[in-house]
Design an enzyme around this catalytic site. Structure first.
Site, short mmCIF file in Angstrom:
data_model
loop_
_atom_site.label_atom_id
_atom_site.label_comp_id
_atom_site.label_asym_id
_atom_site.label_seq_id
_atom_site.Cartn_x
_atom_site.Cartn_y
_atom_site.Cartn_z
N LEU A 40 0.90 -1.43 0.06
CA LEU A 40 0.03 -0.10 0.18
C LEU A 40 0.75 1.13 0.09
O LEU A 40 2.02 1.36 0.57
CB LEU A 40 -0.90 -0.07 1.13
CG LEU A 40 -1.91 -1.24 1.40
CD1 LEU A 40 -2.75 -1.21 2.59
CD2 LEU A 40 -2.54 -1.44 0.23
N HIS A 41 0.45 2.30 -0.55
CA HIS A 41 0.95 3.57 -0.68
C HIS A 41 -0.23 4.59 -0.37
O HIS A 41 -1.16 4.43 -0.29
CB HIS A 41 1.73 3.88 -1.78
CG HIS A 41 1.07 3.56 -3.36
ND1 HIS A 41 -0.41 4.49 -3.46
CD2 HIS A 41 1.16 2.67 -4.18
CE1 HIS A 41 -0.56 4.16 -4.87
NE2 HIS A 41 0.20 2.83 -5.23
N HIS A 44 -3.49 4.38 -2.36
CA HIS A 44 -4.40 3.32 -1.82
C HIS A 44 -5.21 3.94 -0.54
O HIS A 44 -6.44 3.84 -0.45
CB HIS A 44 -3.98 2.19 -1.38
CG HIS A 44 -3.07 1.14 -2.50
ND1 HIS A 44 -1.81 1.15 -2.54
CD2 HIS A 44 -3.60 0.75 -3.53
CE1 HIS A 44 -1.38 0.49 -3.65
NE2 HIS A 44 -2.55 0.10 -4.28
N ASP A 160 -4.81 4.58 -12.76
CA ASP A 160 -5.26 3.44 -13.70
C ASP A 160 -6.52 4.11 -14.54
O ASP A 160 -7.64 3.47 -14.07
CB ASP A 160 -5.56 2.31 -12.78
CG ASP A 160 -4.20 1.58 -12.23
OD1 ASP A 160 -3.25 1.43 -12.98
OD2 ASP A 160 -3.88 1.67 -11.04
O1 PAF Z 1 -5.42 -1.83 -9.46
C1 PAF Z 1 -5.03 -2.93 -8.95
O2 PAF Z 1 -4.46 -3.12 -7.93
C2 PAF Z 1 -5.84 -4.17 -9.49
O3 PAF Z 1 -5.77 -4.12 -10.86
C3 PAF Z 1 -7.21 -4.53 -8.93
C4 PAF Z 1 -8.22 -3.56 -9.24
C5 PAF Z 1 -7.01 -4.69 -7.37
C6 PAF Z 1 -7.42 -5.94 -9.57
O4 PAF Z 1 -6.59 -7.05 -9.04
#
Ligand code: PAF
Length: 308
Positions: A40-41, A44, A160
């Site tokens: 985690l960063h 997140h 993303d």
């Molecule tokens: O973005 C991510 O970390 C991954 O693609 C996810 C959404 C957890 C699915 O594995």
């Protein structure tokens, strides 16, 4: 508010997670969900804090999903540190961490894939990039997690951007009842977009990686002056000048993901992917018709917090 103590409850199995969901249902509380692959960063944690602010209970999944990786070496080198993740998750207000084994998620005989077409064919979905199989892996795991956790709100990061768009499309097409919330990219003070993969960058490569955001800013500035094509060319020159091999650097309609030549009425996603020092990095900004970055959606410069 969450009643999480200094350690979230860790659930390792689908049956355990289903039981947790039943409890939340019986208690009549809302559930926010933050899917992650761990390490985690601040990106997140900003999602978890927002989930905690908006929902009664927060579930975070930590699962390095093998079916979304193209190569075994990329999967094996993905950073992992569950102990640290649990501490950070607790501080960000996470109540329950679902951290299953691969066997629990994909038991023998698992044969289903969930695929979104169209917008998964370009950028990261291009055969010269990660390919559509990457997004199939993402939508398959996310669909499974949505079914199990049945979240009221689900939180994704704008770094993303294509993944968020693909998940939104899946939610709409398959009538998942969750609402997808996309939060701004969190950047280090020097502009580098936060990513679990940054931990694998050697210092010199981390320095070179700063060119990604610099190139996006250059494109934004030139596009603001009315020439998106010249902006893209300038961004490409800047990256190549740093010796960076570009996987893609493209401007696309933020909704349809069609290529665009100019800024028009609709938001334009400018996205880049490159491998630097053996680490694949992505970044993006979103430009409105007048060339200004959309600050509250993607591309906003968000100050990094104390936890990394
Ligand atoms: O973005 C991510 O970390 C991954 O693609 C996810 C959404 C957890 C699915 O594995």
């Amino acid at each position: 508010m969450n009643e999480s103590a200094l350690a979230p409850k860790v659930v390792r199995t689908r049956a355990g997670m289903a039981a947790e969901r039943e409890l939340a249902r019986a208690d009549g509380v809302s559930v926010g969900f933050v899917p992650t692959m761990g390490f985690l960063h601040e990106g997140h944690l900003s999602l978890a804090r927002e989930a905690s602010r908006r929902c009664d209970r927060v579930v975070m999944s930590i699962f390095v999903n093998p079916i979304q990786f193209g190569s075994a070496s990329d999967l094996d080198s993905y950073p992992r540190d569950e102990g640290r993740d649990l501490e950070l998750a607790a501080l960000a207000g996470v109540d329950t961490v679902y951290a299953p084994s691969v066997e629990d998620v994909y038991p023998e005989g698992f044969a289903t894939r969930v695929a979104v077409s169209g917008i998964t064919e370009v950028l990261c979905g291009d055969p010269n990039s990660r390919g559509q199989a990457h997004f199939e892996g993402v939508t398959t795991i996310v669909a499974k997690l949505f079914n199990l956790i049945d979240p009221d709100l689900s939180f994704f990061g704008a770094k993303d951007a294509q993944q968020a768009a693909v998940v939104r499309r899946m939610v709409r097409d398959l009538d998942f009842r969750t609402e997808v919330v996309v939060m701004p990219t969190v950047r280090e003070a020097d502009g580098l977009a936060m990513s679990s993969r940054n931990a694998r960058l050697e210092p010199a490569d981390r320095e070179r990686a700063l060119a990604l955001y610099r190139a996006l800013c250059e494109i934004r500035d030139v596009a603001t002056d009315g020439d998106l094509g010249a902006g893209l060319a300038g961004g490409r020159n800047l990256l190549e000048g740093e010796g960076i091999e570009i996987e893609y650097l493209e401007a696309r309609d933020f909704d349809s993901f069609e290529t665009v030549e100019d800024l028009g009425e609709r938001p334009v996603l400018v996205a880049v992917a490159a491998e630097i020092g053996g680490v694949r990095l992505i970044d993006n900004i979103v430009l409105e018709g007048d060339g200004e970055a959309i600050k509250d959606q993607t591309g906003g410069q968000v100050a990094a917090g104390e936890a990394r």
